[in-house]
Structure formats: C-alpha cells, structure tokens
Design an enzyme around this catalytic site. Structure first.
Site, PDB file in Angstrom:
ATOM      1  N   ASP A  16       0.879  -1.156   0.000  1.00 37.42           N
ATOM      2  CA  ASP A  16       0.000   0.000   0.000  1.00 37.42           C
ATOM      3  C   ASP A  16       0.932   1.225   0.000  1.00 37.42           C
ATOM      4  OD1 ASP A  16      -2.392   1.569   0.544  1.00 37.42           O
ATOM      5  OD2 ASP A  16      -1.629   1.755   2.584  1.00 37.42           O
ATOM      6  N   LEU A  17       0.404   2.389  -0.346  1.00 39.08           N
ATOM      7  CA  LEU A  17       1.275   3.575  -0.403  1.00 39.08           C
ATOM      8  C   LEU A  17       1.140   4.434   0.861  1.00 39.08           C
ATOM      9  CD1 LEU A  17       3.192   5.494  -1.875  1.00 39.08           C
ATOM     10  CD2 LEU A  17       1.232   6.408  -3.113  1.00 39.08           C
ATOM     11  N   THR A  56       2.055  10.308   3.418  1.00 38.29           N
ATOM     12  CA  THR A  56       1.117  11.190   2.721  1.00 38.29           C
ATOM     13  C   THR A  56      -0.248  11.258   3.410  1.00 38.29           C
ATOM     14  OG1 THR A  56       0.897   9.300   1.261  1.00 38.29           O
ATOM     15  CG2 THR A  56       2.032  11.203   0.370  1.00 38.29           C
ATOM     16  N   LYS A  95      -8.960   6.321   5.441  1.00 42.41           N
ATOM     17  CA  LYS A  95      -7.711   5.641   5.066  1.00 42.41           C
ATOM     18  C   LYS A  95      -7.975   4.463   4.144  1.00 42.41           C
ATOM     19  CE  LYS A  95      -4.803   6.888   8.934  1.00 42.41           C
ATOM     20  NZ  LYS A  95      -4.099   6.432  10.132  1.00 42.41           N
ATOM     21  N   SER A 155      -2.243   0.796  -4.392  1.00 39.99           N
ATOM     22  CA  SER A 155      -2.777   1.975  -3.708  1.00 39.99           C
ATOM     23  C   SER A 155      -4.091   2.394  -4.333  1.00 39.99           C
ATOM     24  CB  SER A 155      -1.777   3.133  -3.838  1.00 39.99           C
ATOM     25  OG  SER A 155      -2.382   4.334  -3.415  1.00 39.99           O
ATOM     26  N   ALA A 156      -5.020   2.827  -3.471  1.00 39.95           N
ATOM     27  CA  ALA A 156      -6.319   3.314  -3.963  1.00 39.95           C
ATOM     28  C   ALA A 156      -6.160   4.706  -4.572  1.00 39.95           C
ATOM     29  CB  ALA A 156      -7.313   3.354  -2.813  1.00 39.95           C
ATOM     30  N   GLU A 207      -0.143  -3.291   4.598  1.00 37.85           N
ATOM     31  CA  GLU A 207      -1.243  -2.319   4.686  1.00 37.85           C
ATOM     32  C   GLU A 207      -1.285  -1.626   6.037  1.00 37.85           C
ATOM     33  OE1 GLU A 207      -3.846  -0.668   3.786  1.00 37.85           O
ATOM     34  OE2 GLU A 207      -4.107  -1.274   1.712  1.00 37.85           O
ATOM     35  N   ASP A 208      -1.749  -0.365   6.034  1.00 33.47           N
ATOM     36  CA  ASP A 208      -1.926   0.349   7.304  1.00 33.47           C
ATOM     37  C   ASP A 208      -3.402   0.525   7.643  1.00 33.47           C
ATOM     38  OD1 ASP A 208      -2.370   2.253   5.210  1.00 33.47           O
ATOM     39  OD2 ASP A 208      -2.252   3.833   6.723  1.00 33.47           O
TER      40      ASP A 208
HETATM   41  P1  B16 Z   1      -6.579   9.880  -4.357  1.00 34.43           P
HETATM   42  P2  B16 Z   1      -3.695   4.019  -0.133  1.00 34.43           P
HETATM   43  C1  B16 Z   1      -5.554   5.921  -0.375  1.00 34.43           C
HETATM   44  O1  B16 Z   1      -4.270   5.457  -0.592  1.00 34.43           O
HETATM   45  C2  B16 Z   1      -5.594   6.840   0.839  1.00 34.43           C
HETATM   46  O2  B16 Z   1      -5.326   6.109   2.017  1.00 34.43           O
HETATM   47  C3  B16 Z   1      -6.951   7.464   0.956  1.00 34.43           C
HETATM   48  O3  B16 Z   1      -6.990   8.328   2.068  1.00 34.43           O
HETATM   49  C4  B16 Z   1      -7.269   8.217  -0.348  1.00 34.43           C
HETATM   50  O4  B16 Z   1      -8.567   8.781  -0.277  1.00 34.43           O
HETATM   51  C5  B16 Z   1      -7.177   7.240  -1.522  1.00 34.43           C
HETATM   52  O5  B16 Z   1      -5.882   6.668  -1.547  1.00 34.43           O
HETATM   53  C6  B16 Z   1      -7.484   7.900  -2.852  1.00 34.43           C
HETATM   54  O6  B16 Z   1      -6.485   8.824  -3.135  1.00 34.43           O
HETATM   55  O7  B16 Z   1      -7.590  10.900  -3.982  1.00 34.43           O
HETATM   56  O8  B16 Z   1      -5.173  10.400  -4.445  1.00 34.43           O
HETATM   57  O9  B16 Z   1      -6.984   9.103  -5.596  1.00 34.43           O
HETATM   58  O10 B16 Z   1      -3.701   4.024   1.364  1.00 34.43           O
HETATM   59  O11 B16 Z   1      -4.594   2.983  -0.758  1.00 34.43           O
HETATM   60  O12 B16 Z   1      -2.311   4.051  -0.719  1.00 34.43           O
HETATM   61 MG    MG Z   2      -2.831   3.228   3.308  1.00 35.75          MG
END
Ligand code: B16
Ligand code: MG
Length: 217
Positions: free
Chosen positions: A9-10, A17, A45, A114-115, A169-170
């Site tokens: 995960d990022l 971030t 998150k 990462s999402a 993952e966190d």
């Molecule tokens: P964006 P991860 C997620 O990243 C974040 O934890 C989450 O807070 C954020 O809303 C989501 O990415 C979408 O990010 O708006 O930049 O597309 O934890 O999956 O790396």
């Molecule tokens: Mg995360």
C-alpha cells in the site's frame, strides 16, 4: 515454497502522505463549513476519493448533486496535488527503501496496490519508481478495499500466484482485502486496530524478510 511478490500500500506504508490527505480534506471541509476531525479522517484511510467524500458529507446536513460532488472531489484533489508536488525522498516512511531493496536482492517482485490515482506521481517524487515492478492503476479497480481486487490485480501484474504473495497495509479495510485475496497480510501501524493481520509492525523499519515463516520463504 517461496515469496514470489511483495505488494505494498502507499499512504501510511511507504509514504508519509496520510497527513497530506487529511490537510486537503480539512481545507475543503472548512471552506464548505462541514465538520471534520481526525476520527472521521481515520475512516478515509485506504478509501477512494469519491467514497471518502461521501463520508465527509455525512456531517453536512444537506444533499449534494453529482456535479457538486465531482467539483468538491476535484477541489480536494487540487489541494492534495499542491502538497504532493513538493514531496521528496525525505517523505518516505522508515524502512521503505530497505525492504524494497531487500526484495530486489532476493528476486521478489514488487508491486504497488494503492487506492490513490495520484500514486504514480507520488512514487516518482519519492524516487522509488525504479524499485517497483508494477503499479496498479486505481481507476480500473471496480471493487475497492476491503474487496481483494486491487491486490489480485497487483499479483497478476507481476505474474505471481496470490498464495505466494505477501502484502503490507496500514488500513483495516486493506488488511481485510489482503486476506480476501488469500495472501499473507502484514499490518503497519497499530497492533490492536490491525489485529486481523498475520503480523503487525510499527513501521517497515521493524520488518525484515527473514521474519516470514520458513514455510513461506
Ligand atoms: P486519491 P492508499 C488511499 O491510498 C488513501 O489512504 C486514501 O486516504 C485516499 O482517499 C485514496 O488513496 C485515494 O487517493 O484521492 O489520491 O486518488 O492508502 O490505498 O495508498
Ligand atoms: Mg494506506
């Protein structure tokens, strides 16, 4: 048996971030007069931008049209991009480069799940793009975490069988997603919150590949 791939995960695992996301949502919430605090932020998150916005709007006391929501999400993203534009390798979390390097040395493929649709830019600014074999494009993931899709897509991207993957993952939803993908789940953060993980470490700096049980390595 061996570990074929390590999937990361990022936000909250490789990079610091989380605060940038928080500050961007806070700025938007203040601007629109919507109550927002760190507890609500915890629920965002690992959640996609639009799903995060829905959570933020729960406290707004009014309905928003689809067009309004799109504009609010775009506003938050602009604020977020202002911050990530100045990220440097200093914003990597402890242990991130060490673990990525160790995977490289042992021939373990590395992938990012990462999402965040901003992940490629973040990775570039952090200087770790050369250490990742594959980055999942969050745009094409229909079912978000806690569904297993993003982790399965990462495994496919590096041609690894899910049962030979370990993933970091966190977020609770992320740990559930990893387990649903039938991979070994390694939590980064609070042991109590991530109790469904196979192992939990305060940060990647506390982890090494030698800690994976021998039958998996
Ligand atoms: P964006 P991860 C997620 O990243 C974040 O934890 C989450 O807070 C954020 O809303 C989501 O990415 C979408 O990010 O708006 O930049 O597309 O934890 O999956 O790396
Ligand atoms: Mg995360």
């Amino acid at each position: 048996m061996h570990v074929a791939a390590a999937i990361f995960d990022l936000d909250g695992v490789l990079a610091d971030t989380t605060q940038a996301h928080y500050l961007s949502w806070l700025r938007l919430a203040k601007e629109k007069g919507i109550y927002f605090d760190k507890q609500i932020n915890e629920r965002l998150k690992g959640v996609s931008r639009m799903a995060s916005l829905e959570i933020l709007l729960e406290r707004s006391g009014r309905e928003f049209s689809a067009a309004e929501k799109a504009s609010l999400a775009a506003g938050k993203n602009n604020y977020y991009r202002e911050i990530i534009g100045s990220l440097t390798p200093e914003d990597l979390l402890p242990g991130a480069v060490t673990v990525l390097d160790a995977c490289r040395t042992r021939g373990i493929k590395t992938a990012l799940a990462s999402a965040s649709e901003n992940a490629p830019d973040v990775i570039k600014n952090l200087g770790i793009a050369p250490l990742l074999d594959y980055i999942v494009d969050a745009k094409y993931i229909t079912n978000p975490k806690p569904h297993p899709d993003i982790f399965l897509s990462a495994a496919m991207g590096v041609d690894a069988e899910p049962r030979f993957c370990i993933a970091f993952e966190d977020a609770e939803a992320g740990i559930r997603a990893i387990r649903a993908a039938k991979m070994m789940a390694i939590g980064i953060g609070c042991r109590k919150r991530l109790c469904q993980a196979d192992m939990v470490f305060a940060s990647l700096a506390d982890f090494s590949l030698g800690m994976i049980p021998p039958f998996c390595v």
